[in-house]
Design a protein around this motif. Sequence first.
Motif, short mmCIF file in Angstrom:
data_model
loop_
_atom_site.label_atom_id
_atom_site.label_comp_id
_atom_site.label_asym_id
_atom_site.label_seq_id
_atom_site.Cartn_x
_atom_site.Cartn_y
_atom_site.Cartn_z
N HIS A 96 0.83 -1.21 0.00
CA HIS A 96 0.00 0.00 0.00
C HIS A 96 0.87 1.27 0.00
O HIS A 96 0.62 2.20 -0.76
CB HIS A 96 -0.94 -0.02 1.21
CG HIS A 96 -2.06 0.94 1.06
ND1 HIS A 96 -3.27 0.78 1.69
CD2 HIS A 96 -2.16 2.07 0.34
CE1 HIS A 96 -4.06 1.78 1.35
NE2 HIS A 96 -3.41 2.58 0.54
N HIS A 100 1.40 4.41 -2.89
CA HIS A 100 1.44 5.88 -2.72
C HIS A 100 2.66 6.46 -3.44
O HIS A 100 2.56 7.43 -4.16
CB HIS A 100 1.53 6.25 -1.24
CG HIS A 100 0.24 6.12 -0.49
ND1 HIS A 100 -0.40 7.18 0.11
CD2 HIS A 100 -0.55 5.06 -0.23
CE1 HIS A 100 -1.50 6.77 0.71
NE2 HIS A 100 -1.61 5.47 0.53
N CYS A 200 -5.91 8.80 3.12
CA CYS A 200 -5.98 7.34 3.11
C CYS A 200 -6.21 6.78 4.49
O CYS A 200 -5.69 7.29 5.48
CB CYS A 200 -4.69 6.77 2.53
SG CYS A 200 -4.76 4.99 2.32
N HIS A 204 0.27 1.68 6.61
CA HIS A 204 1.46 2.07 5.84
C HIS A 204 2.72 1.81 6.66
O HIS A 204 2.64 1.63 7.87
CB HIS A 204 1.39 3.56 5.47
CG HIS A 204 0.12 3.91 4.76
ND1 HIS A 204 -1.03 4.24 5.43
CD2 HIS A 204 -0.19 3.95 3.44
CE1 HIS A 204 -2.00 4.47 4.55
NE2 HIS A 204 -1.52 4.30 3.33
ZN LIG Z 1 -2.75 4.33 1.76
#
Ligand SMILES: [Zn+2]
Length: 406
Positions: A96, A100, A200, A204
Amino acid sequence: MTERLYLDRPDDASFESTVLDVRARKVLLDGTLFYPTSGGQPNDTGFLGDARVTDVVEEGEAIWHVLEGDAPPPARGARVAGKIDLARRRDHREQHSGQHLLSAVLLETAKVPTLAFHLGAAVSTIDVKAERVGRELLSRIETACGEVIRKDVPVRATVFKGDDAAREARSLRRPPEAEALASPRGLRVIDIQGVDRDACCGTHVARTGELGLVKVLSAERGKKGETRLTFVVGGRALLAFQERQDVLDELSQELTTGFREIRSRMEKIREAEKASRTEAKALREELLLARATELAHGARTRPGGGTIIVHRLEGGDPLDARFLATKLVLLRADLLCAVAHSGEKLSLVLARGEAAPQLDLGKVLRDVLASLGGKGGGQPHFAQGAAPDPDRAKEALALAEAALNG
Ligand SMILES: [Zn+2]
């Protein structure tokens, strides 16, 4: 409402919580480390007590945990211990966060915006607004991602509420969805220092160094005006590298050459194969020509005039039957011939020489093949077709012979 403990404790595996509600095999908790499927990222898995958690579902601000097995779920009000699968969590954080970074660099380097993201079990994809993304651009993007990874910059999550959220929304890579702006939890912004700011709710990494490597495996045409990029990050990138290395090593060994020479070696093999095919075809034709000469000598006299040959070919190519029949009628102008070939199916060719009796071979062939469940066609002097069963060649030739004799 379920407190989302994973937002501030992404490194933690264990937690304790109180059961707020139970529906069949689904348990609602007042707080959880389990990430629910959302925003293109799959759910966490793990255990609640002794029961395996197979799915985690978001319903507004509530998070439901789906339990596997038949054991009774914990009762409402009970305290339960939860434990998530950290390896899966870490993998998801890498993919993820890598997304980004990849999306930010694509926009910065090539003005290509990301439209959608999907984190899959083996690879992930983003759909980007571009007709085409070439390998040269991808290499530059991967290099730029690598630079951010080596700088090991912090990745921070900050929550903004009210006017701050509205103001913050304008500074992001893409405008947040209305839903995210209206969320009672506020607008959560993921900041890759100096590189990207994006709203979001996923999990992360803490620093870009944790990503190791961002690698795009393929770029394929997607919906109109879009390209789908398939990529892997971190642990998955290493696995993808190893998998490809294994294939290259096998090929190198097989071809006894270094991996850089595989392409030129394959080119040579293709050329050699083409030359062999041409040579084999020439030899086969030579052989068929010899057989045609031999057969032409032994042609039987036809009761009503002219001569007849029926012959069956096996092996080789179905086109051999056509070749042989064509040569036979050139060798004997008074000849009517039928040549069958048994391969994957039954092929039948009928031909007549220039001075042979004027039978309509197209009609003869259609009648013969119709009784064998096949079809074909042609002209009065040459016809060809096929039937499904290669073992009925003898029968086909007997029928053809009777018709040609008539
Ligand atoms: Zn994210």
